[in-house]
Design a protein around this motif. Sequence first.
Motif, PDB file in Angstrom:
ATOM      1  N   LYS A 110       0.839  -1.201   0.000  1.00 32.28           N
ATOM      2  CA  LYS A 110       0.000   0.000   0.000  1.00 32.28           C
ATOM      3  C   LYS A 110       0.875   1.253   0.000  1.00 32.28           C
ATOM      4  O   LYS A 110       1.799   1.383   0.808  1.00 32.28           O
ATOM      5  CB  LYS A 110      -0.927   0.008   1.217  1.00 32.28           C
ATOM      6  CG  LYS A 110      -1.856   1.223   1.274  1.00 32.28           C
ATOM      7  CD  LYS A 110      -2.854   1.130   2.403  1.00 32.28           C
ATOM      8  CE  LYS A 110      -3.949   0.144   2.087  1.00 32.28           C
ATOM      9  NZ  LYS A 110      -5.047   0.219   3.085  1.00 32.28           N
ATOM     10  N   ASP A 111       0.567   2.184  -0.885  1.00 30.41           N
ATOM     11  CA  ASP A 111       1.302   3.439  -0.940  1.00 30.41           C
ATOM     12  C   ASP A 111       1.040   4.220   0.341  1.00 30.41           C
ATOM     13  O   ASP A 111      -0.093   4.269   0.829  1.00 30.41           O
ATOM     14  CB  ASP A 111       0.839   4.261  -2.151  1.00 30.41           C
ATOM     15  CG  ASP A 111       1.723   5.470  -2.400  1.00 30.41           C
ATOM     16  OD1 ASP A 111       1.621   6.436  -1.625  1.00 30.41           O
ATOM     17  OD2 ASP A 111       2.492   5.441  -3.369  1.00 30.41           O
ATOM     18  N   PRO A 112       2.072   4.845   0.922  1.00 30.77           N
ATOM     19  CA  PRO A 112       1.867   5.584   2.176  1.00 30.77           C
ATOM     20  C   PRO A 112       0.872   6.729   2.063  1.00 30.77           C
ATOM     21  O   PRO A 112       0.332   7.188   3.077  1.00 30.77           O
ATOM     22  CB  PRO A 112       3.270   6.103   2.518  1.00 30.77           C
ATOM     23  CG  PRO A 112       4.050   6.001   1.258  1.00 30.77           C
ATOM     24  CD  PRO A 112       3.478   4.839   0.502  1.00 30.77           C
ATOM     25  N   ALA A 113       0.599   7.194   0.839  1.00 35.01           N
ATOM     26  CA  ALA A 113      -0.340   8.307   0.663  1.00 35.01           C
ATOM     27  C   ALA A 113      -1.793   7.857   0.584  1.00 35.01           C
ATOM     28  O   ALA A 113      -2.704   8.694   0.580  1.00 35.01           O
ATOM     29  CB  ALA A 113       0.020   9.095  -0.600  1.00 35.01           C
ATOM     30  N   THR A 114      -2.040   6.552   0.533  1.00 38.99           N
ATOM     31  CA  THR A 114      -3.392   6.041   0.321  1.00 38.99           C
ATOM     32  C   THR A 114      -4.389   6.603   1.320  1.00 38.99           C
ATOM     33  O   THR A 114      -5.466   7.098   0.942  1.00 38.99           O
ATOM     34  CB  THR A 114      -3.403   4.496   0.398  1.00 38.99           C
ATOM     35  OG1 THR A 114      -2.537   3.969  -0.598  1.00 38.99           O
ATOM     36  CG2 THR A 114      -4.808   3.959   0.193  1.00 38.99           C
ATOM     37  N   ARG A 115      -4.083   6.526   2.585  1.00 35.99           N
ATOM     38  CA  ARG A 115      -5.034   6.947   3.625  1.00 35.99           C
ATOM     39  C   ARG A 115      -5.273   8.452   3.596  1.00 35.99           C
ATOM     40  O   ARG A 115      -6.391   8.916   3.816  1.00 35.99           O
ATOM     41  CB  ARG A 115      -4.538   6.504   5.003  1.00 35.99           C
ATOM     42  CG  ARG A 115      -4.542   4.986   5.189  1.00 35.99           C
ATOM     43  CD  ARG A 115      -3.995   4.590   6.562  1.00 35.99           C
ATOM     44  NE  ARG A 115      -4.023   3.153   6.740  1.00 35.99           N
ATOM     45  CZ  ARG A 115      -5.061   2.471   7.200  1.00 35.99           C
ATOM     46  NH1 ARG A 115      -6.171   3.117   7.540  1.00 35.99           N
ATOM     47  NH2 ARG A 115      -5.005   1.158   7.349  1.00 35.99           N
ATOM     48  N   THR A 116      -4.230   9.223   3.321  1.00 39.50           N
ATOM     49  CA  THR A 116      -4.382  10.678   3.271  1.00 39.50           C
ATOM     50  C   THR A 116      -5.238  11.091   2.089  1.00 39.50           C
ATOM     51  O   THR A 116      -6.125  11.951   2.213  1.00 39.50           O
ATOM     52  CB  THR A 116      -3.001  11.354   3.195  1.00 39.50           C
ATOM     53  OG1 THR A 116      -2.247  11.023   4.370  1.00 39.50           O
ATOM     54  CG2 THR A 116      -3.138  12.866   3.091  1.00 39.50           C
ATOM     55  N   PHE A 117      -5.010  10.493   0.932  1.00 40.49           N
ATOM     56  CA  PHE A 117      -5.826  10.807  -0.241  1.00 40.49           C
ATOM     57  C   PHE A 117      -7.286  10.427   0.005  1.00 40.49           C
ATOM     58  O   PHE A 117      -8.197  11.175  -0.358  1.00 40.49           O
ATOM     59  CB  PHE A 117      -5.282  10.093  -1.480  1.00 40.49           C
ATOM     60  CG  PHE A 117      -4.259  10.892  -2.238  1.00 40.49           C
ATOM     61  CD1 PHE A 117      -4.540  11.397  -3.495  1.00 40.49           C
ATOM     62  CD2 PHE A 117      -3.010  11.155  -1.681  1.00 40.49           C
ATOM     63  CE1 PHE A 117      -3.597  12.139  -4.197  1.00 40.49           C
ATOM     64  CE2 PHE A 117      -2.062  11.890  -2.367  1.00 40.49           C
ATOM     65  CZ  PHE A 117      -2.344  12.387  -3.629  1.00 40.49           C
ATOM     66  N   GLN A 118      -7.520   9.266   0.623  1.00 34.85           N
ATOM     67  CA  GLN A 118      -8.895   8.867   0.941  1.00 34.85           C
ATOM     68  C   GLN A 118      -9.543   9.888   1.868  1.00 34.85           C
ATOM     69  O   GLN A 118     -10.692  10.295   1.664  1.00 34.85           O
ATOM     70  CB  GLN A 118      -8.906   7.498   1.624  1.00 34.85           C
ATOM     71  CG  GLN A 118     -10.286   7.103   2.168  1.00 34.85           C
ATOM     72  CD  GLN A 118     -10.255   5.799   2.952  1.00 34.85           C
ATOM     73  OE1 GLN A 118      -9.944   4.756   2.389  1.00 34.85           O
ATOM     74  NE2 GLN A 118     -10.583   5.845   4.237  1.00 34.85           N
ATOM     75  N   ALA A 119      -8.806  10.315   2.883  1.00 31.23           N
ATOM     76  CA  ALA A 119      -9.350  11.252   3.862  1.00 31.23           C
ATOM     77  C   ALA A 119      -9.742  12.577   3.216  1.00 31.23           C
ATOM     78  O   ALA A 119     -10.837  13.108   3.463  1.00 31.23           O
ATOM     79  CB  ALA A 119      -8.324  11.502   4.972  1.00 31.23           C
TER      80      ALA A 119
END
Length: 307
Positions: free
Chosen positions: A196-205
């Motif tokens: 999982k890309d580390p930016a996944t959760r931030t982009f989702q948020a």
Amino acid sequence: MTVDTPWLHTTVLLSEAVDALDIKPDGTYVDATFGRGGHSRLILSKLSPKGRLIAFDKDLDAIAAAEQIQDPRFSIRHQGFTHLGELEAGSIDGVLMDLGVSSPQIDNPARGFSFRNDGPLDMRMDTTRGQSVSEWLAEAEVQHIAEVIREYGEERFALQIAKAIDARRQERGVPTSTSELAKLVADTVKTREPGKDPATRTFQAFRIFINAELEELQQALNASLQVLRPGGRLAVISFHSLEDRIVKQFITQHSREVYDRRAPFAAPKVMDFKAIDRVKPSAAEVEGNPRSRSAIMRVAERLGVGA
């Protein structure tokens, strides 16, 4: 599969979702998230000349795709599904909500939804209204940014990411492209989930927040109580735990008989819904369309007085 050149979109749980609605040929149905119309077209194929389908979508590209359907039984509204409650009470036989972001939205860099392709940091479903993510980040307080990342992305490094965004905007201005934000997050989040890309959760948020997705979902679910007639079906396809939790809690809450403790011998309040099913994509669907792997569909039936 429906095509939006040059990007393709494969409808998730296509036949399962339409089957869950238990289509009555003369009935009236709502596709609350038209997308590229895969579900809508299949619903129309099951309706008689008396049947009706009303679709909603905030995305201008989706509206353009919907306008290609030349069918007197079909109408499209350039609105979010929070407007579902404006339909006549008790007039609808089934409501389908597919909460996923369509592949053309993700794959089109100009929309700014994905960190995999460089584009403007926008993420609005409806580009004619509201702030883009970059515009919001330019003025949001650090604590608010952290709260959004933590609550909507379930990201444990939320505060560190928010502080990094603030430091960046103090030095060079706010990130305005998806690649800039993705790199900033990757430089801040030192431990990564496998695959999982580390930016996944931030982009989702940021996407959920900028489009008020969870608030709109709750409003639309409440509206379904008003517009569905007895025996009408509600089918909701979720793609992450925050959405699915809201749907599950809503159906559970309205599938219980409620007793008045002050009047223990009185009849309980009649249930609004009966939970029908919980469906996940088959192994074959996930293999053919990896983006379907996190999908969960919950189905409930509207009950009437005396049910």
